[in-house]
Design an enzyme around this catalytic site. Structure first.
Site, PDB file in Angstrom:
ATOM      1  N   ILE A 118       0.827  -1.213   0.000  1.00 39.05           N
ATOM      2  CA  ILE A 118       0.000   0.000   0.000  1.00 39.05           C
ATOM      3  C   ILE A 118       0.858   1.258   0.000  1.00 39.05           C
ATOM      4  O   ILE A 118       2.009   1.260   0.439  1.00 39.05           O
ATOM      5  CB  ILE A 118      -0.976   0.038   1.185  1.00 39.05           C
ATOM      6  N   HIS A 119       0.265   2.321  -0.455  1.00 41.00           N
ATOM      7  CA  HIS A 119       0.886   3.634  -0.458  1.00 41.00           C
ATOM      8  C   HIS A 119      -0.208   4.671  -0.684  1.00 41.00           C
ATOM      9  O   HIS A 119      -1.224   4.391  -1.310  1.00 41.00           O
ATOM     10  CB  HIS A 119       1.977   3.750  -1.521  1.00 41.00           C
ATOM     11  N   VAL A 120      -0.006   5.857  -0.131  1.00 37.91           N
ATOM     12  CA  VAL A 120      -0.948   6.966  -0.289  1.00 37.91           C
ATOM     13  C   VAL A 120      -0.397   7.905  -1.347  1.00 37.91           C
ATOM     14  O   VAL A 120       0.754   8.324  -1.271  1.00 37.91           O
ATOM     15  CB  VAL A 120      -1.139   7.744   1.029  1.00 37.91           C
TER      16      VAL A 120
END
Length: 172
Positions: A118-120
């Site tokens: 995941i990453h924003v």
């Protein structure tokens, strides 16, 4: 309809993908400039997107290799959001956007290019620029090299590093 010319994205789309997770590998290397890493925290780090949707497109990435935020510790989730705030402040100071798109694409059906880590995304937006995903009419692309943008942003991150938890030691 105007067309947006972003040939650097084709390099990613058609290029060979590394066998290892890029989000796990890059913070282990010592060259933050080459890897476009702007900030290192205890649980997460900030890097520029090498294939941006817009100039200044940043990502907050946990060190933990997980595919959902529910798998992160509370400290990691807290730090992730603190780093998003640092990104918003730095981008506002340096690039003066009119707004932002922020968020996560969880799973390939949601548009995640790297679905297992995941990453924003933090994407600065300007009045009249391209739409976040689909290109509609009357678009405008802000163009600047990644390393030039890095050089402009880095000092703003250096002065905000106290806003996140203590940093981890450098690469192994």
């Amino acid at each position: 309809m105007e067309r947006v010319w972003s040939p650097w994205r084709m390099e990613y789309i058609l290029g060979e993908k590394p066998g290892e997770c890029v989000f796990c590998a890059k913070p282990q290397e010592a060259d933050d400039l080459e890897n476009l890493i702007l900030l290192r925290g205890q649980h997460c780090y900030v890097m520029m997107n090498r294939y941006p949707y817009n100039n200044g497109h940043l990502m907050v990435v946990p060190y933990a290799h997980v595919d959902t935020p529910t798998a992160l510790s509370g400290d990691a989730v807290t730090e992730m959001m603190l780093e998003v705030n640092v990104c918003l402040e730095a981008l506002t100071e340096v690039m003066r956007p009119d707004g932002f798109n922020t968020g996560m694409n969880l799973g390939s059906v949601a548009g995640a290019g790297i679905k297992d880590h995941i990453h924003v995304h933090i994407v600065p937006r300007w009045q009249g620029d391209t739409n976040f995903m689909p290109v509609i009419a009357e678009t405008h692309v802000i163009v600047e090299s990644l390393h030039k943008t890095y050089e402009k942003l880095r000092p703003s991150f250096d002065c905000r590093c106290e806003l996140v938890l203590p940093p981890t030691p450098g690469p192994k």
